[in-house]
Each structure stands twice: as structure tokens, then as C-alpha cells.
Design a protein around this motif. Structure first.
Motif, PDB file in Angstrom:
ATOM      1  N   GLU A 194      86.598 169.716  -5.139  1.00  0.00           N
ATOM      2  CA  GLU A 194      85.709 168.564  -4.576  1.00  0.00           C
ATOM      3  C   GLU A 194      86.133 167.235  -5.103  1.00  0.00           C
ATOM      4  N   GLY A 195      87.029 167.484  -6.150  1.00  0.00           N
ATOM      5  CA  GLY A 195      87.612 166.157  -6.545  1.00  0.00           C
ATOM      6  C   GLY A 195      86.849 165.457  -7.959  1.00  0.00           C
ATOM      7  N   LEU A 225      83.483 152.663  -1.033  1.00  0.00           N
ATOM      8  CA  LEU A 225      83.533 153.109  -2.495  1.00  0.00           C
ATOM      9  C   LEU A 225      84.465 154.183  -2.765  1.00  0.00           C
ATOM     10  N   CYS A 226      84.525 155.042  -1.797  1.00  0.00           N
ATOM     11  CA  CYS A 226      85.366 156.244  -1.964  1.00  0.00           C
ATOM     12  C   CYS A 226      86.306 156.464  -0.713  1.00  0.00           C
ATOM     13  N   ALA A 227      87.511 157.044  -0.900  1.00  0.00           N
ATOM     14  CA  ALA A 227      88.427 157.069   0.204  1.00  0.00           C
ATOM     15  C   ALA A 227      87.685 158.001   1.186  1.00  0.00           C
ATOM     16  N   THR A 228      87.145 158.961   0.954  1.00  0.00           N
ATOM     17  CA  THR A 228      86.715 159.683   2.256  1.00  0.00           C
ATOM     18  C   THR A 228      85.004 159.974   1.599  1.00  0.00           C
ATOM     19  N   HIS A 229      84.322 160.415   2.781  1.00  0.00           N
ATOM     20  CA  HIS A 229      82.950 160.831   2.443  1.00  0.00           C
ATOM     21  C   HIS A 229      82.835 161.943   1.498  1.00  0.00           C
ATOM     22  N   LEU A 230      82.122 161.763   0.400  1.00  0.00           N
ATOM     23  CA  LEU A 230      81.888 162.800  -0.617  1.00  0.00           C
ATOM     24  C   LEU A 230      80.463 163.139  -0.544  1.00  0.00           C
ATOM     25  N   ASN A 231      79.987 164.555  -0.465  1.00  0.00           N
ATOM     26  CA  ASN A 231      79.007 164.795  -0.530  1.00  0.00           C
ATOM     27  C   ASN A 231      78.441 164.913  -2.089  1.00  0.00           C
ATOM     28  N   PRO A 232      76.929 164.851  -2.478  1.00  0.00           N
ATOM     29  CA  PRO A 232      76.661 165.085  -3.846  1.00  0.00           C
ATOM     30  C   PRO A 232      77.018 166.373  -4.574  1.00  0.00           C
ATOM     31  N   ILE A 233      77.329 166.058  -5.553  1.00  0.00           N
ATOM     32  CA  ILE A 233      78.418 167.420  -6.150  1.00  0.00           C
ATOM     33  C   ILE A 233      77.524 168.647  -6.870  1.00  0.00           C
ATOM     34  N   LEU A 234      76.385 168.187  -7.207  1.00  0.00           N
ATOM     35  CA  LEU A 234      75.451 169.490  -8.216  1.00  0.00           C
ATOM     36  C   LEU A 234      74.982 170.389  -7.016  1.00  0.00           C
ATOM     37  N   ASN A 235      75.181 171.513  -7.193  1.00  0.00           N
ATOM     38  CA  ASN A 235      74.775 172.922  -6.420  1.00  0.00           C
ATOM     39  C   ASN A 235      73.489 173.254  -7.048  1.00  0.00           C
TER      40      ASN A 235
END
Lengths: 217, 118
Positions: free
Chosen positions: A141-142, A63-73
Motif C-alpha cells: 500500500e506504499g 497531499l498524496c498523489a492518489t487517494h490512500l486509505n488509513p493503513i492500520l488494520n
């Protein structure tokens, strides 16, 4: 009674109420509908992004090119929420200081409208600093306003809110400048009251955004 | 005029700046308590977010968070914005558009099937 108050500073009105206060409440009412449209848009698009980053879920290949973490902090946003809530406390204390100037119990810091107006502006600016940090880290983070539906609706909603906070801080600094120049007196309390109503409205909008955008997964 | 002066000068928490309006405002101690309650509710909200078993129960988690948010919203509007003590015209000017705004959100969410899970 109203004659006595009317001789204060304002022209007589058909409702017996000051037009400026009616105007700010009407403005706040219209702002409710503006933010309702932005919140609706966010909620409708929620969960419909086809590519990451996502707000609460990680995104992995393919789904994504690389692993992306949940974005909300959430920890950072919780602190900024607390800061905005405390700014509302400082704002009511600024209004109380102006209304009760010279009265017993309002000496020292508690009766210093300059201090409380400055505190409110500082806390509002701190909130904006947190928002700037959040936006910058999201971009790194994109996630930009063009990345996906979440990015578009999130940046639009929180960006509009941030613009309102910025306007509020400028308003507070203007009041602070007046206070420093000639001192706000009880007869000027309506000026502070109107700005306080705007500031608290910005706060209640964030209360809704914090729950709907950040906490509800 | 004398009556007005007597009334406002004997009660430190009376506000006359909204023309024709005389109403009480909370004291700073009440403001402090309101701030404490708002902080506690915010802590509870964030705490709830970090309990996986609670988050998994969406039928309970979402309404609970919405309720806590609504309580915070109401507290700020009633006490910090003084709507509890204000003229009914101000109450109408806020609650009328607020009802329209909330109805719009609910109607749009129904329209886009957000409640049906489609």
C-alpha cells in the motif's frame, strides 16, 4: 529452608536468590527502557508525517498523489493481540506442568509440558505470521520504513518487538527439544520460569504497543 | 530438609525453584480466569475504538484506553509473571526501570510539546 533448596542445584548466593532469575529480571528492566525509547520516538513523531499513508486517516490529493486509505488494520491486529495473550496462558500452563510433574491434578494434557511449550511456540509463530502479513500489506500500500516519519518509527518499534518474539519462539523450541530428549523435571522449572518471564514481557510490551500505536487515534 | 519436603509436598502450588524463595503460584483455574479477563478487556478496547462518538471525546477516550491497557499490563505482570508472589528484589528490579522508562516517555512528550498540541 534455603540450605535445603541450595542443595538442589545452585551454588549459594549472597541474596539467597538464584542469580539467573535476578539476571532475567535485570534484563527485563533494561528492556523496559529500550522499548520506552522506541515508544517515545513513535509518539513524538505521531501526526508529524507530511506525506501519506497515515495510520488512522485517509490521504487525498494534493497531499498524496492518489487517494490512500488509513493503513492500520485493526481487526487483524486485534486477532493477533488475542493470539499473543493466549500464548501467555499456554506458557504459564507449561511452567505449571513442569513444576507439578507427577502431582495429582496434573495428568493428561494439563500436565504435558511438551504440549503447552509447543502451543506457546505455535501461537508465537502465528503472531509473527500476522506481523509478516501486516508488513507485506503495508509495503504493497506504499508504506515502507523510508516513506515518512510514521513508517520509520512504526516499522522500527514493531520490528524490534517482532525480533523479540522470534527470539522467544527459538528459546521455546530449544526448551521443547530438551523436554523431548530427556523430559523437563521440577528441578528444571527455573529454566522454564526464566523463558516464561521473557515471553510474558514480550506480551506486556505488545499490550502497550497495541493501545498506543493501533487504538489511540 | 524434612521440613522443606513436608512444606513443598503438601501444597501443590508451592514453588521453590527460585533459590531461597518459596511462594505460591496461581492454580490453572486462576490462570484461566486471568486469560478471560484479559480477553474481555481487549474486546472492550477494540469496541471503544469503533464508537465514533466516544473516540470524538478525546479527554475520555484516551485515558480510558490507557487505563484498560495499564490494567492488562498489571494483570500479566502480577499473575503470569508471578511478581505478586515474588521476592521484593525482583519487584524492585522491574518496577525501578519501569518507573524510569515511563518518566522518560512523559518527559520526552513534554519536551516535544505533545501535550500542548503544538
Amino acid at each position: 529452608m534455603s540450605t535445603a533448596v541450595a542443595s538442589h542445584a545452585h551454588p549459594a548466593t549472597s541474596t539467597g536468590l538464584d542469580h539467573r532469575k535476578i539476571a532475567i529480571w535485570a534484563f527485563i528492566g533494561s528492556e523496559c527502557m529500550l522499548f520506552a525509547s522506541l515508544i517515545s520516538t513513535y509518539l513524538i513523531y505521531k501526526g508529524r508525517s507530511v506525506n501519506g499513508p497515515f495510520p488512522h486517516e485517509a490521504c487525498d490529493p494534493p497531499l498524496c498523489a492518489t487517494h490512500l486509505n488509513p493503513i492500520l488494520n485493526i481487526p487483524v491486529t486485534s486477532v493477533s493481540t488475542f493470539v499473543l495473550l493466549m500464548s501467555s496462558l499456554a506458557m504459564v500452563l507449561a511452567l505449571a506442568a513442569v513444576e507439578n510433574r507427577g502431582k495429582p491434578g496434573y495428568e493428561g494434557i494439563l500436565g504435558s509440558s511438551k504440549f503447552w511449550l509447543l502451543m506457546t511456540a505455535i501461537l508465537g509463530t502465528t503472531f509473527l505470521g500476522f506481523q509478516a502479513y501486516e508488513f507485506t500489506s503495508f509495503v504493497h500500500e506504499g508504506l515502507t520504513i523510508r516513506t515518512n516519519l510514521f513508517g520509520s518509527s512504526f516499522f522500527t518499534l514493531t520490528g524490534f518487538h517482532g525480533a523479540h518474539v522470534t527470539a522467544g519462539v527459538l528459546w521455546l523450541l530449544t526448551l521443547l527439544a530438551i523436554d523431548i530428549k530427556r523430559g523437563l523435571q521440577p528441578k528444571d522449572a527455573l529454566l522454564v520460569d526464566i523463558s516464561a518471564l521473557y515471553w510474558h514481557f514480550v506480551d506486556v510490551v505488545w499490550i502497550a504497543i497495541f493501545t498506543l500505536v493501533y487504538l489511540i487515534k | 530438609m524434612a521440613q522443606h519436603d513436608q512444606f513443598t509436598h503438601t501444597n501443590p502450588d508451592i514453588d521453590v525453584h527460585a533459590m531461597g524463595e518459596v511462594h505460591e503460584h496461581p492454580t490453572w483455574k486462576q490462570y484461566k480466569w486471568v486469560a478471560l479477563v484479559l480477553t474481555i478487556i481487549t474486546i472492550l478496547e477494540v469496541w471503544a475504538y469503533y464508537i465514533p462518538s466516544f473516540v470524538a471525546m478525546r479527554q475520555v477516550f484516551v485515558p480510558t484506553l490507557l487505563l484498560m491497557s495499564a490494567v492488562k499490563f498489571a494483570i500479566v505482570v502480577l499473575f503470569y509473571m508471578h511478581l505478586k508472589y515474588d521476592h521484593k528484589i525482583f519487584k524492585s528490579l522491574f518496577t525501578g526501570p519501569l518507573i524510569i522508562a515511563m518518566s522518560t516517555i512523559v518527559a520526552l512528550l513534554f519536551l516535544f510539546h505533545k501535550f500542548s498540541g503544538k
